[in-house]
Enzyme design. Sequence first.
Site: not given
Ligand code: NPG
Length: 371
Positions: A136, A162, A164, A190, A215, A240, A264, A292
């Site tokens: 990500s 992915k 953002k 996302d 997402e 999500d 998650k 994650g």
């Molecule tokens: O690789 O763990 C990972 C991060 C994946 O982008 C990711 N997580 O919006 O899904 C999300 C984001 C996130 C991170 C959400 C921290 C909440 C807290």
Amino acid sequence: MTAATLEVFRLAMPLVRPFRTSKGEETVRDVLVARWTDADGSSGWAESAADAEPTYFPEYIDSVLLSIERVLLPRLGHGPGLTAGSVRAAFADVPGNPLAKGLVETAVLDAHLRRAGMPLVDFLGSARRPITVGVSVGIPQDLDTLLSWVSGYLDDGYRRVKLKIQPGWDLGPVRAVREAFGDDLPLQVDANQAYSPADIPLLRRLDDFGLLLLEQPFARHELLAHAALAAGHGTPVCLDESILSLDDAVTAIRLGAADVINIKPSRVGGYLTSRQIHDVCLANGVPVFCGGTLETAIGRAANLALATLPGFTLPGDISATSRYYARDIGPSFELDDAGCLLAPDGAGIGIEVDEAAVETFALEQHTFRVP
Ligand code: NPG
């Protein structure tokens, strides 16, 4: 007989690189981990995705601590032999609070499985297999930085990227990554709820880029807007933040609001509910992937076990340890040559937690006696 205890540690884990999304930037990850020690001495670990502030989830670190102390633990009977199922039943009259519930339930689950000598993968009724994982990529200062980050992650062996996105940082970066790395790169985006339903025409322009999925473009309650976007049958729409429970998943599927669901475990209240959401999605032909939240080794190990279930057909947000942390609180997970990670094969979540590292990173420690 001694009472069971729940120790909750608030850690400050320095990140190897700042992580910026439409919700803000983190350079240090505040994270809660918990150790359940049963009256018979067996213990288990769990991790929560709660943040320092309620900007992403309605719950946050201080509220999770308070719910655990004042509301949840008093509902548990004492004595050995609590299981994740009995914990879940004991919490059933409390609506919501999945992060707090999930932290307790998962720590008890790990203790129970360690006592029984059973790996989490077996408990879930699954089988160990290599899990294809993705990376990500946060929002950088500019396109050149983005391209150099993506290039580095592909060199590291990631097979899915992915990005953002947020208003003003969407079509441009997606086009640039496609031009630089080709149409075959499995790519998804996302938005973390950053768009409004009025942006549907703009978001439809992402359909030109052959993305795996888009997402959570809209606020978490905007199921109808997600359904309207999904009805266009362009880029698959993934939910999500909208999914905090099994009911949320069922409703979203019935409304046609989710072509894909990001599971998650922490966000939905643990691995039992994650398993149920997986099953409902599988029965309805909705692919899932394991989300994650920059997990430490504790959450990473458990998420890898979950992602072995057959409905997890899309690469998970379960990066290698080195993507986030120079030092973790457990063993490192690094990609194999096929861009995969493997769940540990020991009992429970299958890792030994590095207690010295937990102490090093701990800002706070709370010990609760049960009940
Ligand atoms: O690789 O763990 C990972 C991060 C994946 O982008 C990711 N997580 O919006 O899904 C999300 C984001 C996130 C991170 C959400 C921290 C909440 C807290």
